[in-house]
Design an enzyme around this catalytic site. Structure first.
Site, PDB file in Angstrom:
ATOM      1  N   GLU A 100      30.783  29.919  40.731  1.00 28.00           N
ATOM      2  CA  GLU A 100      31.317  31.220  40.330  1.00 28.00           C
ATOM      3  C   GLU A 100      30.894  32.314  41.310  1.00 28.00           C
ATOM      4  O   GLU A 100      31.660  33.242  41.585  1.00 28.00           O
ATOM      5  CB  GLU A 100      30.863  31.568  38.907  1.00 28.00           C
ATOM      6  CG  GLU A 100      31.507  30.723  37.825  1.00 28.00           C
ATOM      7  CD  GLU A 100      33.027  30.827  37.858  1.00 28.00           C
ATOM      8  OE1 GLU A 100      33.551  31.955  37.834  1.00 28.00           O
ATOM      9  OE2 GLU A 100      33.687  29.771  37.902  1.00 28.00           O
ATOM     10  N   TRP A 124      33.329  31.994  43.931  1.00 26.10           N
ATOM     11  CA  TRP A 124      34.622  32.612  43.597  1.00 26.10           C
ATOM     12  C   TRP A 124      34.567  34.103  43.889  1.00 26.10           C
ATOM     13  O   TRP A 124      35.527  34.695  44.380  1.00 26.10           O
ATOM     14  CB  TRP A 124      34.933  32.338  42.135  1.00 26.10           C
ATOM     15  CG  TRP A 124      36.254  32.846  41.660  1.00 26.10           C
ATOM     16  CD1 TRP A 124      36.481  33.949  40.891  1.00 26.10           C
ATOM     17  CD2 TRP A 124      37.552  32.269  41.908  1.00 26.10           C
ATOM     18  NE1 TRP A 124      37.829  34.105  40.639  1.00 26.10           N
ATOM     19  CE2 TRP A 124      38.512  33.081  41.254  1.00 26.10           C
ATOM     20  CE3 TRP A 124      37.989  31.149  42.608  1.00 26.10           C
ATOM     21  CZ2 TRP A 124      39.877  32.808  41.283  1.00 26.10           C
ATOM     22  CZ3 TRP A 124      39.349  30.882  42.639  1.00 26.10           C
ATOM     23  CH2 TRP A 124      40.277  31.702  41.995  1.00 26.10           C
ATOM     24  N   TRP A 173      60.853  40.871  36.292  1.00 28.95           N
ATOM     25  CA  TRP A 173      60.011  41.324  35.193  1.00 28.95           C
ATOM     26  C   TRP A 173      60.878  41.912  34.085  1.00 28.95           C
ATOM     27  O   TRP A 173      61.956  42.445  34.334  1.00 28.95           O
ATOM     28  CB  TRP A 173      59.009  42.363  35.683  1.00 28.95           C
ATOM     29  CG  TRP A 173      58.079  41.883  36.758  1.00 28.95           C
ATOM     30  CD1 TRP A 173      58.078  42.259  38.067  1.00 28.95           C
ATOM     31  CD2 TRP A 173      57.027  40.929  36.615  1.00 28.95           C
ATOM     32  NE1 TRP A 173      57.090  41.605  38.765  1.00 28.95           N
ATOM     33  CE2 TRP A 173      56.432  40.773  37.888  1.00 28.95           C
ATOM     34  CE3 TRP A 173      56.534  40.180  35.542  1.00 28.95           C
ATOM     35  CZ2 TRP A 173      55.351  39.919  38.116  1.00 28.95           C
ATOM     36  CZ3 TRP A 173      55.454  39.320  35.766  1.00 28.95           C
ATOM     37  CH2 TRP A 173      54.879  39.191  37.041  1.00 28.95           C
ATOM     38  N   ASN A 177      35.486  35.598  30.112  1.00 27.78           N
ATOM     39  CA  ASN A 177      36.350  35.211  31.231  1.00 27.78           C
ATOM     40  C   ASN A 177      37.470  34.264  30.810  1.00 27.78           C
ATOM     41  O   ASN A 177      38.608  34.390  31.286  1.00 27.78           O
ATOM     42  CB  ASN A 177      35.517  34.547  32.337  1.00 27.78           C
ATOM     43  CG  ASN A 177      36.353  34.271  33.572  1.00 27.78           C
ATOM     44  OD1 ASN A 177      36.878  35.193  34.182  1.00 27.78           O
ATOM     45  ND2 ASN A 177      36.510  33.002  33.933  1.00 27.78           N
ATOM     46  N   TRP A 182      52.048  42.112  36.646  1.00 31.94           N
ATOM     47  CA  TRP A 182      50.598  41.938  36.694  1.00 31.94           C
ATOM     48  C   TRP A 182      49.891  43.229  37.082  1.00 31.94           C
ATOM     49  O   TRP A 182      48.743  43.472  36.687  1.00 31.94           O
ATOM     50  CB  TRP A 182      50.229  40.819  37.669  1.00 31.94           C
ATOM     51  CG  TRP A 182      50.615  41.067  39.109  1.00 31.94           C
ATOM     52  CD1 TRP A 182      51.788  40.720  39.708  1.00 31.94           C
ATOM     53  CD2 TRP A 182      49.835  41.737  40.110  1.00 31.94           C
ATOM     54  NE1 TRP A 182      51.791  41.116  41.018  1.00 31.94           N
ATOM     55  CE2 TRP A 182      50.602  41.736  41.307  1.00 31.94           C
ATOM     56  CE3 TRP A 182      48.578  42.308  40.129  1.00 31.94           C
ATOM     57  CZ2 TRP A 182      50.141  42.304  42.496  1.00 31.94           C
ATOM     58  CZ3 TRP A 182      48.098  42.872  41.309  1.00 31.94           C
ATOM     59  CH2 TRP A 182      48.881  42.866  42.473  1.00 31.94           C
ATOM     60  N   TRP A 191      44.190  38.699  38.710  1.00 30.56           N
ATOM     61  CA  TRP A 191      45.527  38.969  38.210  1.00 30.56           C
ATOM     62  C   TRP A 191      46.599  38.259  39.032  1.00 30.56           C
ATOM     63  O   TRP A 191      47.575  37.728  38.483  1.00 30.56           O
ATOM     64  CB  TRP A 191      45.781  40.480  38.157  1.00 30.56           C
ATOM     65  CG  TRP A 191      45.233  41.053  36.893  1.00 30.56           C
ATOM     66  CD1 TRP A 191      44.038  41.682  36.702  1.00 30.56           C
ATOM     67  CD2 TRP A 191      45.856  40.999  35.607  1.00 30.56           C
ATOM     68  NE1 TRP A 191      43.873  42.030  35.388  1.00 30.56           N
ATOM     69  CE2 TRP A 191      44.986  41.633  34.691  1.00 30.56           C
ATOM     70  CE3 TRP A 191      47.070  40.502  35.138  1.00 30.56           C
ATOM     71  CZ2 TRP A 191      45.290  41.760  33.329  1.00 30.56           C
ATOM     72  CZ3 TRP A 191      47.376  40.625  33.789  1.00 30.56           C
ATOM     73  CH2 TRP A 191      46.496  41.250  32.901  1.00 30.56           C
TER      74      TRP A 191
END
Length: 494
Positions: A291, A294, A322, A359, A377, A400
């Site tokens: 993590e 990440w 969209w 998360n 988004w 996102w």
């Protein structure tokens, strides 16, 4: 030794493992510790409301720590270059030190400031306090940036023992006497107006304690091994690989806001892991260290693709259809946690109340917005930016775009999270949903994640009438999933 230096605090609000601070203390007789409040220079990504609340607490904690060591924090407002030039002229400071930021706006500003101050005869130094590796240090074999996390982390983690050997710098036991400053740009912390005028922040105050001391305490409790930490085998890190996915249990580190504001650094976290397990490659720590990787990947992408804060990395998604009908009303329902989907609503209410969201649930609510509601988004990223205490431009952008399917490391297929299945798998007894959606507290476990599927009599015995006590679903999950897949089909070969 030069007489006076300025240490410019930004999002490195700590004394431990602060390379710019350590360098200034080692090289100069007097060090002025400065924070400049200039949110316009971060536009369009100035801190949101929840982040401003955290910043107030973090600056207050930092000033307290500095005063305990014989110094204090000077807070100033105004254009950063002008403030630095003015204070350096007034104090005779010959050097300015800071730790690097990686957001597009601050990178450009800092480069300009460094050139301007050097032209005035000052020595300027910037250091890395936020990352294990600089974003420009890791490139593919062809010299291009990484776009796939697994390949990035394989390269970045190829020498984890070397990263561990890069030991964090200790906090100075005492601080050198700051020079006297009397300037119109100096202000008190309260004058920054970081706290809300309408007191909506009680939930944040109940959940969080900003500051370096709180960050270190939280890290030691999570990792274990410290005298005041849980007994061996009971710290959250021991079961993190499984516990991090269960929103109803305290299985995550809750360190993200502390990391964002630089109240603790990743090198310190690796050092605590090594102290606890003897190695940062210990199996119990592997998932958490990934993590951290990440987080590194997010900064790598933002550095190399700064346009992705608002523009999809995958250019095909510029044509994504969209939803436009009722978009404003659907977005407002999602923001308030009134979608009629319990796991989504629980996450959005947790976010509003605490400034944070688990998360696993972040992925679910983001998928629901972009896939089931088919709303952009960017609208979700904007809402998270204003409501998260850990709102970080790199992490927010990566997260996102990953969920929307338009960013780096996207799945080979168009992933749509099913919020019912996610709830049944990761919150099987509905503990998380019942906490944040108390109107559903008496709904039986087998219907807690889809109350619309429960017989009317069962809902009635639980005191729930859909449309009165809890909303009907905004959209049909199965149908909206097919519509999202069809929308993707319309652009995937563009």
């Amino acid at each position: 030794m030069p007489d006076t230096a300025i240490l410019w605090f930004r999002r490195d609000l700590r004394l431990d493992d602060n390379p710019a601070l350590s360098r200034a203390m080692a090289e100069c007789e007097r060090v002025l510790l400065l924070y400049i409040h200039a949110p316009a220079e971060e536009s369009p990504w100035a801190p949101g409301a929840a982040a401003r609340w955290w910043l107030h607490g973090s600056l207050r904690a930092l000033d307290h720590d500095l005063r305990e060591r014989g110094s204090r924090l000077l807070i100033a407002t105004g254009e950063s270059l002008a403030v630095l030039a003015r204070i350096s002229a007034q104090t005779g400071a010959a050097r300015v030190y800071w730790n690097r930021l990686y957001d597009p706006a601050t990178r450009a500003r800092d480069a300009h400031i460094k050139l301007a101050l050097r032209a005035q005869g000052l020595r300027c130094e910037s250091h890395n306090a936020a990352l294990l590796r600089e974003p420009w240090d890791l490139l593919t074999g062809t010299g291009s940036p990484y776009k796939v996390y697994s390949a990035f982390w394989r390269k970045a983690s190829s020498d984890l023992s070397g990263l561990a050997a890069n030991a964090p710098l200790p906090a100075p036991a005492g601080l050198k006497r700051p020079p006297a400053v009397d300037t119109p740009v100096q202000v008190e912390l309260d004058a920054l107006g970081l706290l809300p005028r309408i007191p909506w922040d009680q939930g944040l105050a109940a959940r969080w304690q900003p500051g370096e001391s709180a960050a270190l305490a939280r890290a030691r409790c999570f990792i274990g091994g410290a005298p005041d930490a849980p007994p061996p085998g009971t710290a959250a890190l021991d079961g993190y690989a499984q516990g991090r996915d269960l929103p109803g249990q305290p299985g995550t580190s809750s360190l993200s806001p502390h990391l964002h504001f630089g109240e603790i650094g990743p090198r310190r976290l690796l050092a605590l892991i090594e102290q606890r397990y003897g190695s940062i490659t210990a199996p119990a720590a592997e998932a958490f260290v990934r993590e951290l990787g990440w987080r590194e990947f997010a900064h790598h992408l933002l550095y190399h693709f700064p346009h992705t804060t608002t523009t999809p990395l995958d250019p095909r998604f510029a044509r994504f259809p969209w939803r436009t009908a009722d978009a404003a009303a659907l977005l407002a329902a999602w923001q308030r946690g009134h979608t009629g989907v319990p796991l989504v609503d629980a996450g959005m209410r947790e976010l509003w109340h605490t400034g944070w969201m688990h998360n696993r649930v972040r992925m679910v609510v983001a998928s629901y917005l972009t896939k089931n509601l088919r709303l952009p988004w960017q609208a979700g990223a904007d809402w998270f930016w204003d409501t998260l205490v850990d709102a970080d431009l790199a992490a927010n952008t990566l997260g996102w775009q990953w969920i929307a399917g338009c960013g780096a490391d996207a799945a080979p297929y168009f992933r749509v999270f099913n919020p019912v299945r996610q709830g049944e798998r990761f919150d099987p007894r509905g503990d998380y949903v019942r906490r944040w959606c108390p109107e559903l507290a008496r709904v039986p476990d087998r219907f807690i994640h889809q109350p619309w599927a429960a017989p009317t009599a069962i809902l009635g015995s639980a005191g729930v009438v859909l449309g009165r006590d809890y909303p009907h679903p905004l959209v049909d999950l199965a149908r909206s999933r097919l519509e999202a897949l069809a929308a993707f089909d319309s652009i995937k070969t563009a």
